[in-house]
Design an enzyme around this catalytic site. Structure first.
Site, PDB file in Angstrom:
ATOM      1  N   PRO A 109    -144.799 -59.108  20.311  1.00 20.53           N
ATOM      2  CA  PRO A 109    -144.838 -59.692  18.978  1.00 20.53           C
ATOM      3  C   PRO A 109    -143.542 -60.389  18.545  1.00 20.53           C
ATOM      4  O   PRO A 109    -142.449 -59.923  18.862  1.00 20.53           O
ATOM      5  CB  PRO A 109    -145.132 -58.494  18.060  1.00 20.53           C
ATOM      6  CG  PRO A 109    -144.855 -57.288  18.881  1.00 20.53           C
ATOM      7  CD  PRO A 109    -145.088 -57.672  20.305  1.00 20.53           C
ATOM      8  N   ASN A 110    -143.747 -61.479  17.855  1.00 23.99           N
ATOM      9  CA  ASN A 110    -142.677 -62.256  17.204  1.00 23.99           C
ATOM     10  C   ASN A 110    -141.813 -63.070  18.157  1.00 23.99           C
ATOM     11  O   ASN A 110    -140.956 -63.821  17.719  1.00 23.99           O
ATOM     12  CB  ASN A 110    -141.787 -61.349  16.325  1.00 23.99           C
ATOM     13  CG  ASN A 110    -142.581 -60.714  15.215  1.00 23.99           C
ATOM     14  OD1 ASN A 110    -143.264 -61.424  14.474  1.00 23.99           O
ATOM     15  ND2 ASN A 110    -142.543 -59.400  15.098  1.00 23.99           N
ATOM     16  N   ARG A 148    -136.742 -67.135  14.067  1.00 22.98           N
ATOM     17  CA  ARG A 148    -136.459 -65.770  13.608  1.00 22.98           C
ATOM     18  C   ARG A 148    -134.994 -65.409  13.882  1.00 22.98           C
ATOM     19  O   ARG A 148    -134.480 -65.608  14.991  1.00 22.98           O
ATOM     20  CB  ARG A 148    -137.394 -64.755  14.289  1.00 22.98           C
ATOM     21  CG  ARG A 148    -137.057 -64.485  15.742  1.00 22.98           C
ATOM     22  CD  ARG A 148    -138.010 -63.528  16.418  1.00 22.98           C
ATOM     23  NE  ARG A 148    -137.922 -62.169  15.966  1.00 22.98           N
ATOM     24  CZ  ARG A 148    -138.137 -61.107  16.754  1.00 22.98           C
ATOM     25  NH1 ARG A 148    -138.454 -61.266  18.032  1.00 22.98           N
ATOM     26  NH2 ARG A 148    -138.060 -59.898  16.268  1.00 22.98           N
ATOM     27  N   TYR A 156    -131.215 -63.743  17.881  1.00 20.68           N
ATOM     28  CA  TYR A 156    -132.067 -64.128  19.016  1.00 20.68           C
ATOM     29  C   TYR A 156    -131.788 -65.545  19.541  1.00 20.68           C
ATOM     30  O   TYR A 156    -132.426 -65.975  20.499  1.00 20.68           O
ATOM     31  CB  TYR A 156    -133.544 -63.986  18.633  1.00 20.68           C
ATOM     32  CG  TYR A 156    -133.914 -62.560  18.270  1.00 20.68           C
ATOM     33  CD1 TYR A 156    -133.893 -61.554  19.238  1.00 20.68           C
ATOM     34  CD2 TYR A 156    -134.248 -62.217  16.966  1.00 20.68           C
ATOM     35  CE1 TYR A 156    -134.210 -60.239  18.913  1.00 20.68           C
ATOM     36  CE2 TYR A 156    -134.569 -60.912  16.628  1.00 20.68           C
ATOM     37  CZ  TYR A 156    -134.542 -59.932  17.611  1.00 20.68           C
ATOM     38  OH  TYR A 156    -134.852 -58.626  17.280  1.00 20.68           O
ATOM     39  N   ASN A 168    -141.008 -58.224  27.925  1.00 21.25           N
ATOM     40  CA  ASN A 168    -140.271 -57.988  26.687  1.00 21.25           C
ATOM     41  C   ASN A 168    -141.318 -57.605  25.649  1.00 21.25           C
ATOM     42  O   ASN A 168    -141.947 -58.475  25.055  1.00 21.25           O
ATOM     43  CB  ASN A 168    -139.507 -59.250  26.249  1.00 21.25           C
ATOM     44  CG  ASN A 168    -138.697 -58.992  24.980  1.00 21.25           C
ATOM     45  OD1 ASN A 168    -138.864 -57.948  24.337  1.00 21.25           O
ATOM     46  ND2 ASN A 168    -137.848 -59.935  24.614  1.00 21.25           N
ATOM     47  N   ALA A 220    -141.049 -55.318  19.482  1.00 22.85           N
ATOM     48  CA  ALA A 220    -140.971 -54.036  18.758  1.00 22.85           C
ATOM     49  C   ALA A 220    -141.824 -52.944  19.394  1.00 22.85           C
ATOM     50  O   ALA A 220    -141.554 -51.752  19.185  1.00 22.85           O
ATOM     51  CB  ALA A 220    -141.377 -54.259  17.303  1.00 22.85           C
ATOM     52  N   HIS A 275    -140.345 -49.885  21.299  1.00 24.95           N
ATOM     53  CA  HIS A 275    -139.847 -48.680  20.644  1.00 24.95           C
ATOM     54  C   HIS A 275    -140.960 -47.751  20.168  1.00 24.95           C
ATOM     55  O   HIS A 275    -140.675 -46.700  19.601  1.00 24.95           O
ATOM     56  CB  HIS A 275    -138.958 -49.082  19.459  1.00 24.95           C
ATOM     57  CG  HIS A 275    -138.074 -50.258  19.754  1.00 24.95           C
ATOM     58  ND1 HIS A 275    -137.134 -50.232  20.761  1.00 24.95           N
ATOM     59  CD2 HIS A 275    -138.012 -51.517  19.217  1.00 24.95           C
ATOM     60  CE1 HIS A 275    -136.516 -51.415  20.811  1.00 24.95           C
ATOM     61  NE2 HIS A 275    -137.041 -52.208  19.893  1.00 24.95           N
ATOM     62  N   ASP A 306    -148.146 -46.366  29.480  1.00 14.05           N
ATOM     63  CA  ASP A 306    -149.198 -45.790  30.330  1.00 14.05           C
ATOM     64  C   ASP A 306    -149.838 -46.862  31.218  1.00 14.05           C
ATOM     65  O   ASP A 306    -150.139 -46.601  32.385  1.00 14.05           O
ATOM     66  CB  ASP A 306    -150.279 -45.113  29.474  1.00 14.05           C
ATOM     67  CG  ASP A 306    -149.825 -43.754  28.942  1.00 14.05           C
ATOM     68  OD1 ASP A 306    -148.780 -43.251  29.400  1.00 14.05           O
ATOM     69  OD2 ASP A 306    -150.519 -43.202  28.072  1.00 14.05           O
ATOM     70  N   GLU A 335    -137.653 -54.793  32.422  1.00 14.31           N
ATOM     71  CA  GLU A 335    -137.644 -54.872  30.951  1.00 14.31           C
ATOM     72  C   GLU A 335    -136.542 -55.841  30.521  1.00 14.31           C
ATOM     73  O   GLU A 335    -135.413 -55.734  31.004  1.00 14.31           O
ATOM     74  CB  GLU A 335    -137.351 -53.462  30.410  1.00 14.31           C
ATOM     75  CG  GLU A 335    -137.143 -53.377  28.912  1.00 14.31           C
ATOM     76  CD  GLU A 335    -136.615 -51.980  28.483  1.00 14.31           C
ATOM     77  OE1 GLU A 335    -136.056 -51.251  29.327  1.00 14.31           O
ATOM     78  OE2 GLU A 335    -136.749 -51.673  27.281  1.00 14.31           O
ATOM     79  N   HIS A 391    -134.629 -57.689  27.074  1.00 10.68           N
ATOM     80  CA  HIS A 391    -134.432 -57.888  25.632  1.00 10.68           C
ATOM     81  C   HIS A 391    -133.375 -58.955  25.443  1.00 10.68           C
ATOM     82  O   HIS A 391    -132.314 -58.904  26.101  1.00 10.68           O
ATOM     83  CB  HIS A 391    -134.007 -56.592  24.940  1.00 10.68           C
ATOM     84  CG  HIS A 391    -135.029 -55.528  25.081  1.00 10.68           C
ATOM     85  ND1 HIS A 391    -136.224 -55.553  24.394  1.00 10.68           N
ATOM     86  CD2 HIS A 391    -135.079 -54.449  25.888  1.00 10.68           C
ATOM     87  CE1 HIS A 391    -136.947 -54.527  24.772  1.00 10.68           C
ATOM     88  NE2 HIS A 391    -136.291 -53.836  25.673  1.00 10.68           N
ATOM     89  N   ILE A 392    -133.656 -59.867  24.559  1.00 10.53           N
ATOM     90  CA  ILE A 392    -132.709 -60.951  24.284  1.00 10.53           C
ATOM     91  C   ILE A 392    -131.444 -60.371  23.644  1.00 10.53           C
ATOM     92  O   ILE A 392    -130.327 -60.712  24.013  1.00 10.53           O
ATOM     93  CB  ILE A 392    -133.389 -62.006  23.371  1.00 10.53           C
ATOM     94  CG1 ILE A 392    -134.559 -62.638  24.134  1.00 10.53           C
ATOM     95  CG2 ILE A 392    -132.375 -63.045  22.899  1.00 10.53           C
ATOM     96  CD1 ILE A 392    -135.489 -63.466  23.267  1.00 10.53           C
ATOM     97  N   SER A 393    -131.660 -59.491  22.684  1.00  8.05           N
ATOM     98  CA  SER A 393    -130.526 -58.856  22.011  1.00  8.05           C
ATOM     99  C   SER A 393    -130.161 -57.561  22.740  1.00  8.05           C
ATOM    100  O   SER A 393    -130.943 -57.062  23.554  1.00  8.05           O
ATOM    101  CB  SER A 393    -130.895 -58.539  20.558  1.00  8.05           C
ATOM    102  OG  SER A 393    -131.930 -57.562  20.517  1.00  8.05           O
ATOM    103  N   ARG A 423    -127.873 -51.729  18.684  1.00  8.02           N
ATOM    104  CA  ARG A 423    -128.423 -52.062  17.358  1.00  8.02           C
ATOM    105  C   ARG A 423    -128.876 -50.770  16.653  1.00  8.02           C
ATOM    106  O   ARG A 423    -128.339 -49.699  16.931  1.00  8.02           O
ATOM    107  CB  ARG A 423    -129.552 -53.087  17.521  1.00  8.02           C
ATOM    108  CG  ARG A 423    -129.031 -54.432  18.071  1.00  8.02           C
ATOM    109  CD  ARG A 423    -130.134 -55.462  18.183  1.00  8.02           C
ATOM    110  NE  ARG A 423    -130.698 -55.807  16.888  1.00  8.02           N
ATOM    111  CZ  ARG A 423    -131.852 -56.477  16.739  1.00  8.02           C
ATOM    112  NH1 ARG A 423    -132.524 -56.880  17.810  1.00  8.02           N
ATOM    113  NH2 ARG A 423    -132.303 -56.769  15.529  1.00  8.02           N
ATOM    114  N   ARG A 430    -134.082 -48.851  17.671  1.00  8.89           N
ATOM    115  CA  ARG A 430    -134.208 -49.805  18.789  1.00  8.89           C
ATOM    116  C   ARG A 430    -133.622 -49.236  20.082  1.00  8.89           C
ATOM    117  O   ARG A 430    -133.736 -49.833  21.144  1.00  8.89           O
ATOM    118  CB  ARG A 430    -133.506 -51.130  18.460  1.00  8.89           C
ATOM    119  CG  ARG A 430    -134.214 -51.939  17.405  1.00  8.89           C
ATOM    120  CD  ARG A 430    -133.573 -53.293  17.191  1.00  8.89           C
ATOM    121  NE  ARG A 430    -133.796 -53.745  15.844  1.00  8.89           N
ATOM    122  CZ  ARG A 430    -134.892 -54.383  15.420  1.00  8.89           C
ATOM    123  NH1 ARG A 430    -135.855 -54.675  16.258  1.00  8.89           N
ATOM    124  NH2 ARG A 430    -135.022 -54.734  14.159  1.00  8.89           N
TER     125      ARG A 430
END
Ligand code: DQA
Length: 145
Positions: free
Chosen positions: A10-11, A18, A23, A74, A77, A80, A87, A98, A100-102, A107, A111
């Site tokens: 998402p997002n 955003r 990001y 990625n 959210a 988390h 699963d 995995e 993550h941009i940030s 953080r 997160r």
């Protein structure tokens, strides 16, 4: 030829709009183009997908079984919160990285929890959108060993 699937949660479609201070300013379309170009020079097939819906991510992981060599994920959210995505990843047993941009580990506390990490061979966090290319590289090295 190896096939890598990149799954975004998402997002991530809102990249560039955003919170650009967190990001970056590159939009989602440019991120996809960057990965497609990288796939061409790396001589691999790439499938890039994005959804705001948890079940789509579960479906795309399940559908990867026996057809996809490696997954870059990625989950946004859902990283988390989602045991369902973890699963699915455990069920298919496909090598997964995995991204993550940030830098999620520096953080907010919420997160710093990652469910998907338990099913991943590596985590790349805080390297901006370049992290996706690093993840593809890592997977290819892993698959060719
Ligand atoms: C993110 C970090 C998550 O905490 C956040 O919810 C995202 C993006 C990242 O790429 O840095 O949507 O996964």
């Amino acid at each position: 030829m190896k096939t890598i699937r990149v799954i975004n949660g998402p997002n991530l479609n809102m990249l560039g709009v955003r919170e650009p201070d967190i990001y970056g300013k590159t939009d989602y379309k440019s991120l996809c183009e960057m990965m497609e170009n990288y796939a061409k020079v790396s001589d691999i097939n790439i499938q890039i997908m994005q959804s705001n819906h948890e079940g789509d991510l579960v479906d795309w992981i399940q559908e990867s079984y026996k057809v996809i060599d490696g997954i870059v994920i990625n989950p946004g959210a859902y990283t988390h919160t989602s045991i369902a995505i973890l699963d699915a990843a455990k069920a298919v047993g496909i090598p997964m990285v995995e991204v993550h941009i940030s830098d999620v580990d520096s953080r907010e506390e919420f997160r710093q929890v990652s469910y998907i990490r338990k099913a991943c061979i590596k985590t790349i966090s805080g390297h901006g959108i370049n992290g996706y290319l690093e993840a593809i590289d890592f997977l290819l090295q892993h698959l060719n060993n």
